[in-house]
Write a protein that holds these residues in place. Structure first.
Motif, mmCIF file in Angstrom:
data_model
loop_
_atom_site.group_PDB
_atom_site.id
_atom_site.type_symbol
_atom_site.label_atom_id
_atom_site.label_comp_id
_atom_site.label_asym_id
_atom_site.label_seq_id
_atom_site.Cartn_x
_atom_site.Cartn_y
_atom_site.Cartn_z
ATOM 1 N N PRO A 27 0.822 -1.216 0.000
ATOM 2 C CA PRO A 27 0.000 0.000 0.000
ATOM 3 C C PRO A 27 0.854 1.264 0.000
ATOM 4 O O PRO A 27 2.082 1.197 0.112
ATOM 5 C CB PRO A 27 -0.771 -0.122 1.316
ATOM 6 N N ILE A 28 0.187 2.387 -0.112
ATOM 7 C CA ILE A 28 0.877 3.671 -0.017
ATOM 8 C C ILE A 28 1.437 3.824 1.401
ATOM 9 O O ILE A 28 0.759 3.484 2.386
ATOM 10 C CB ILE A 28 -0.086 4.817 -0.366
ATOM 11 N N SER A 29 2.651 4.320 1.477
ATOM 12 C CA SER A 29 3.330 4.444 2.755
ATOM 13 C C SER A 29 2.503 5.266 3.740
ATOM 14 O O SER A 29 2.013 6.350 3.418
ATOM 15 C CB SER A 29 4.693 5.117 2.545
ATOM 16 N N GLY A 30 2.334 4.726 4.937
ATOM 17 C CA GLY A 30 1.600 5.440 5.972
ATOM 18 C C GLY A 30 0.111 5.161 6.005
ATOM 19 O O GLY A 30 -0.580 5.603 6.930
ATOM 20 N N HIS A 31 -0.395 4.442 5.005
ATOM 21 C CA HIS A 31 -1.821 4.136 4.987
ATOM 22 C C HIS A 31 -2.131 2.993 5.943
ATOM 23 O O HIS A 31 -1.583 1.901 5.826
ATOM 24 C CB HIS A 31 -2.270 3.794 3.567
ATOM 25 N N ALA A 32 -3.038 3.264 6.869
ATOM 26 C CA ALA A 32 -3.345 2.284 7.899
ATOM 27 C C ALA A 32 -4.303 1.199 7.414
ATOM 28 O O ALA A 32 -4.279 0.069 7.887
ATOM 29 C CB ALA A 32 -3.939 2.982 9.124
ATOM 30 N N THR A 33 -5.168 1.575 6.483
ATOM 31 C CA THR A 33 -6.230 0.647 6.080
ATOM 32 C C THR A 33 -5.937 0.058 4.709
ATOM 33 O O THR A 33 -5.562 0.780 3.785
ATOM 34 C CB THR A 33 -7.587 1.356 6.072
ATOM 35 N N LEU A 34 -6.111 -1.237 4.601
ATOM 36 C CA LEU A 34 -5.864 -1.937 3.345
ATOM 37 C C LEU A 34 -7.066 -2.809 3.037
ATOM 38 O O LEU A 34 -7.649 -3.455 3.915
ATOM 39 C CB LEU A 34 -4.595 -2.801 3.458
ATOM 40 N N TYR A 35 -7.460 -2.808 1.758
ATOM 41 C CA TYR A 35 -8.624 -3.548 1.302
ATOM 42 C C TYR A 35 -8.229 -4.469 0.141
ATOM 43 O O TYR A 35 -7.427 -4.083 -0.702
ATOM 44 C CB TYR A 35 -9.704 -2.603 0.758
ATOM 45 N N TRP A 36 -8.847 -5.629 0.102
ATOM 46 C CA TRP A 36 -8.803 -6.491 -1.077
ATOM 47 C C TRP A 36 -10.218 -6.592 -1.633
ATOM 48 O O TRP A 36 -11.170 -6.917 -0.898
ATOM 49 C CB TRP A 36 -8.310 -7.896 -0.737
ATOM 50 N N TYR A 37 -10.331 -6.315 -2.947
ATOM 51 C CA TYR A 37 -11.600 -6.429 -3.643
ATOM 52 C C TYR A 37 -11.450 -7.464 -4.758
ATOM 53 O O TYR A 37 -10.387 -7.592 -5.367
ATOM 54 C CB TYR A 37 -12.006 -5.098 -4.288
ATOM 55 N N GLN A 38 -12.550 -8.125 -5.058
ATOM 56 C CA GLN A 38 -12.611 -9.039 -6.206
ATOM 57 C C GLN A 38 -13.542 -8.427 -7.250
ATOM 58 O O GLN A 38 -14.672 -8.033 -6.928
ATOM 59 C CB GLN A 38 -13.160 -10.407 -5.768
ATOM 60 N N GLN A 39 -13.050 -8.302 -8.492
ATOM 61 C CA GLN A 39 -13.878 -7.765 -9.555
ATOM 62 C C GLN A 39 -14.034 -8.812 -10.652
ATOM 63 O O GLN A 39 -13.099 -9.042 -11.441
ATOM 64 C CB GLN A 39 -13.302 -6.466 -10.135
ATOM 65 N N ILE A 40 -15.195 -9.417 -10.711
ATOM 66 C CA ILE A 40 -15.511 -10.374 -11.768
ATOM 67 C C ILE A 40 -15.910 -9.601 -13.012
ATOM 68 O O ILE A 40 -16.507 -8.518 -12.916
ATOM 69 C CB ILE A 40 -16.635 -11.324 -11.308
ATOM 70 N N LEU A 41 -15.568 -10.127 -14.159
ATOM 71 C CA LEU A 41 -15.815 -9.446 -15.424
ATOM 72 C C LEU A 41 -17.270 -9.004 -15.543
ATOM 73 O O LEU A 41 -18.201 -9.795 -15.346
ATOM 74 C CB LEU A 41 -15.451 -10.379 -16.586
ATOM 75 N N GLY A 42 -17.463 -7.716 -15.836
ATOM 76 C CA GLY A 42 -18.808 -7.178 -16.014
ATOM 77 C C GLY A 42 -19.489 -6.737 -14.727
ATOM 78 O O GLY A 42 -20.644 -6.319 -14.747
#
Lengths: 116, 112
Positions: A25-40
């Motif tokens: 992540p960007i340095s210093g960013h406390a929150t991190l997210y993982w997203y799943q994007q299925i086609l469409g």
């Protein structure tokens, strides 16, 4: 300012194999997210970390998906074993903090996973 | 749970205005966002609006929010071919969640 980095950019595997994705992540960013994007479709949250603790993993298929964020910086997302329906783009995002005020999320370029 | 809906496709001519619409269900949303996604690229934040605002203007972009009807729109003035992309509406802040709930995206095609 460097953006959110992800690797690999592309991955092709056969079903029942394992795969891992990495996010810085960007340095210093406390929150991190993982997203799943299925086609469409739009991205769907898999897991949210605040520093190295899990805030929300209610939509993570825990029988096959796992994620960790050791030391509250980098994160890895793993799928074991992969299914055909896991073919998607996996997006990592980070934000400065997860509090109640405006909180812009910055997205990485994503990892495109194809499961054959 | 939260749900965000958008129309799938919009085609306009270069120089015209584009209006992309979105509806959402979570009345406790505090922020609503518009993101742009170009082929092979990540998501780029275009603009956002706080839920106590009705309108926000940012150069060629105008966001209108009707909180009563839970309807959000994005107007792009003087649409250019470079605006061709998929536009996602997203909401956050409901029940303390920070993660975004996205719509399925509207593909904008700008014809020269």
């Amino acid at each position: 300012e460097a953006g959110v980095a992800q690797s690999p950019r592309y991955k092709i595997i056969e079903k029942r194999q394992s795969v891992a994705f990495w996010c810085n992540p960007i340095s210093g960013h406390a929150t991190l997210y993982w997203y799943q994007q299925i086609l469409g479709q739009g991205p769907k949250l898999l897991i949210q970390f605040q520093n190295n603790g899990v805030v929300d993993d209610s939509q993570l298929p825990k029988d096959r998906f796992s994620a960790e964020r050791l030391k509250g910086v980098d994160s890895t997302l793993k799928i074991q074993p992969a299914k055909l329906e896991d073919s998607a783009v996996y997006l990592c995002a980070s934000s400065l903090e997860g509090g109640g005020t405006y909180n812009e999320q910055f997205f990485g370029p994503g990892t495109r996973l194809t499961v054959l | 749970g939260e749900d965000v809906e958008q129309s799938l496709f919009l085609s306009v001519r270069e120089g015209d205005s584009s209006v992309i619409n979105c509806t959402y269900t979570d009345s406790s949303s505090t922020y609503l966002y518009w993101y742009k996604q170009e082929p092979g690229a990540g998501l780029q934040l275009l603009t956002y609006i706080f839920s106590n605002m009705d309108m926000k203007q940012d150069q060629r972009l105008t966001v209108l929010l009707n909180k009563k009807d839970k309807h959000l729109s994005l107007r792009i003035a003087d649409t250019q071919t470079g605006d061709s992309a998929i536009y996602f509406c997203a909401e956050a802040g409901g029940t303390g969640r920070r993660a975004l709930t996205f719509g399925s995206g509207t593909r904008l095609q700008v014809q020269p």
